[in-house]
Design a protein around this motif. Structure first.
Motif, PDB file in Angstrom:
ATOM      1  N   PRO A  12       0.899  -1.208   0.035  1.00 55.24           N
ATOM      2  CA  PRO A  12      -0.010  -0.077   0.070  1.00 55.24           C
ATOM      3  C   PRO A  12       0.886   1.291   0.032  1.00 55.24           C
ATOM      4  CG  PRO A  12      -0.771  -1.484   1.639  1.00 55.24           C
ATOM      5  CD  PRO A  12       0.462  -2.136   1.202  1.00 55.24           C
ATOM      6  N   ASP A  14       0.788   5.502  -0.921  1.00 52.41           N
ATOM      7  CA  ASP A  14      -0.118   7.054  -1.136  1.00 52.41           C
ATOM      8  C   ASP A  14       0.376   7.451  -2.557  1.00 52.41           C
ATOM      9  OD1 ASP A  14       1.539   9.554  -1.143  1.00 52.41           O
ATOM     10  OD2 ASP A  14       2.185   8.562   0.767  1.00 52.41           O
ATOM     11  N   PHE A  37      -9.554   4.661  -4.653  1.00 49.55           N
ATOM     12  CA  PHE A  37      -8.579   3.695  -3.928  1.00 49.55           C
ATOM     13  C   PHE A  37      -9.124   2.365  -3.740  1.00 49.55           C
ATOM     14  CE2 PHE A  37      -8.219   8.234  -3.229  1.00 49.55           C
ATOM     15  CZ  PHE A  37      -6.838   8.527  -3.225  1.00 49.55           C
ATOM     16  N   GLU A  39      -9.126  -0.640  -1.169  1.00 47.98           N
ATOM     17  CA  GLU A  39      -8.796  -1.289   0.133  1.00 47.98           C
ATOM     18  C   GLU A  39      -9.051  -2.453   0.252  1.00 47.98           C
ATOM     19  OE1 GLU A  39      -9.011   1.790   3.137  1.00 47.98           O
ATOM     20  OE2 GLU A  39      -8.876   3.309   1.706  1.00 47.98           O
ATOM     21  N   ASN A  40      -8.334  -3.482   0.298  1.00 45.01           N
ATOM     22  CA  ASN A  40      -8.741  -4.946   0.134  1.00 45.01           C
ATOM     23  C   ASN A  40      -9.904  -5.122  -0.908  1.00 45.01           C
ATOM     24  OD1 ASN A  40      -7.018  -5.785   2.252  1.00 45.01           O
ATOM     25  ND2 ASN A  40      -8.410  -4.695   3.605  1.00 45.01           N
ATOM     26  N   ARG A  44     -12.782   3.340  -2.200  1.00 41.47           N
ATOM     27  CA  ARG A  44     -12.978   4.653  -1.876  1.00 41.47           C
ATOM     28  C   ARG A  44     -13.128   5.341  -3.201  1.00 41.47           C
ATOM     29  NH1 ARG A  44     -11.550   6.602   3.650  1.00 41.47           N
ATOM     30  NH2 ARG A  44     -10.462   4.797   4.953  1.00 41.47           N
ATOM     31  N   ILE A  66      -4.055   8.612   1.556  1.00 39.80           N
ATOM     32  CA  ILE A  66      -4.699   7.129   1.631  1.00 39.80           C
ATOM     33  C   ILE A  66      -3.505   6.173   0.949  1.00 39.80           C
ATOM     34  CG2 ILE A  66      -6.551   6.000   0.642  1.00 39.80           C
ATOM     35  CD1 ILE A  66      -8.308   8.752   0.507  1.00 39.80           C
ATOM     36  N   ARG A  67      -3.318   5.206   1.603  1.00 41.54           N
ATOM     37  CA  ARG A  67      -2.681   4.204   1.028  1.00 41.54           C
ATOM     38  C   ARG A  67      -3.353   3.135   0.591  1.00 41.54           C
ATOM     39  NH1 ARG A  67       2.692   4.493   2.388  1.00 41.54           N
ATOM     40  NH2 ARG A  67       3.342   6.128   3.746  1.00 41.54           N
ATOM     41  N   SER A  68      -2.843   2.622  -0.720  1.00 39.69           N
ATOM     42  CA  SER A  68      -3.653   1.683  -1.665  1.00 39.69           C
ATOM     43  C   SER A  68      -2.627   0.879  -2.699  1.00 39.69           C
ATOM     44  CB  SER A  68      -4.823   2.349  -2.465  1.00 39.69           C
ATOM     45  OG  SER A  68      -5.279   1.337  -3.265  1.00 39.69           O
ATOM     46  N   THR A  69      -2.880  -0.285  -3.100  1.00 44.61           N
ATOM     47  CA  THR A  69      -2.079  -0.902  -3.958  1.00 44.61           C
ATOM     48  C   THR A  69      -2.914  -0.735  -5.350  1.00 44.61           C
ATOM     49  OG1 THR A  69      -3.471  -2.987  -3.739  1.00 44.61           O
ATOM     50  CG2 THR A  69      -1.319  -2.928  -2.236  1.00 44.61           C
TER      51      THR A  69
END
Length: 251
Positions: A12, A14, A37, A39-40, A44, A66-69
């Motif tokens: 993850p 940003d 984004f 998240e699992n 969002r 916001i952290r995301s892959t």
């Protein structure tokens, strides 16, 4: 034309740095923006019919790490469909119990595919119609979520059927992989160890990624035009479709 931005990474991460430069381009693309984004299994999604360089929603994104892959962003210059929230990209739909997110840059002339009840556009853009058609045809081809490799093969059969109507640059993700197709203009970049400084092309901002990443981190970025002026962005070939998983292209 609109502008696209996508990120796929193995941890993850940003997107504040990249989005800060990307949103500066809204002065020429002022008909709305959006960013999603993963998240699992959740998403969002923020959209606004205001320009990204004026929107309070965009200010939130620039300041909220916001952290995301998987991230997909879009700034809009309207060609088909009026300026309204329902026409802002990225669009989201559910298929096989997963969210799918899609953003398009281009103009599809006379594109009016036959759509059944499961996938129908809410707005009046050619982009959303194309997304609905892709999902409809994907659902016909696979009974459940295919592997990224399997879906890439399917998309390479489906995408030309849309692209023949005009310009079809797009980014799509289900949170497992990120797909990007180029009709006319799209670029990609992989950041990995050894990390170095990156300098935004549209803003006077530089980040030393060696100070904020680990040696195993890997980030793939896709953008209509390169976001930085001191990194080795690679241009897609016209008609090329690439899939990215864990910050690496499958090809």
């Amino acid at each position: 034309m609109c502008e696209l931005l996508g990120m796929n990474c193995n941890v993850p991460t940003d997107i504040v740095f990249s989005f800060s430069g990307f949103s500066k381009r809204a002065s020429e693309h002022a008909d709305g923006f959006g960013i999603a984004f993963f998240e699992n299994r959740g998403v969002r999604c923020f959209v606004d019919a205001q320009a990204a360089d004026q929107s309070p929603v965009a200010d939130l994104i620039r300041q909220y790490p916001i952290r995301s892959t998987h991230v997909i962003a879009h700034i809009r210059k309207a060609t088909v469909g009026h300026v309204a929230l329902e026409n802002c990209h990225p669009f989201t739909r559910e298929l096989w119990g997963r969210y799918w997110v899609f953003a398009h840059n281009g103009d599809l002339k006379g594109y009016d595919p036959l759509l059944h009840a499961a996938f129908r556009p809410v707005g009046d853009t050619d982009s959303e119609r194309a997304f609905c058609w892709l999902l409809q045809e994907m659902a016909k081809s696979h009974a459940s979520v295919p592997t990224p490799e399997e879906l890439t093969r399917t998309l390479r059969e489906l995408v030309p059927q849309v692209a023949r109507f005009g310009t079809f640059n797009f980014i799509m993700s289900n949170g497992q992989a990120l797909w990007a197709h180029c009709s006319t203009k799209l670029h990609h970049l992989v950041r990995q160890h050894p990390f170095a400084q990156a300098r935004l092309q549209d803003d006077d901002v530089t980040v030393d990624f060696a100070q904020v990443t680990g040696p195993q981190d890997r980030v793939a970025l896709v953008a209509t035009q390169p976001l930085t002026d001191n990194e080795d962005w690679q241009a897609f070939k016209p008609g090329e479709l690439l899939a990215f998983v864990d910050g690496v292209s499958l090809d």
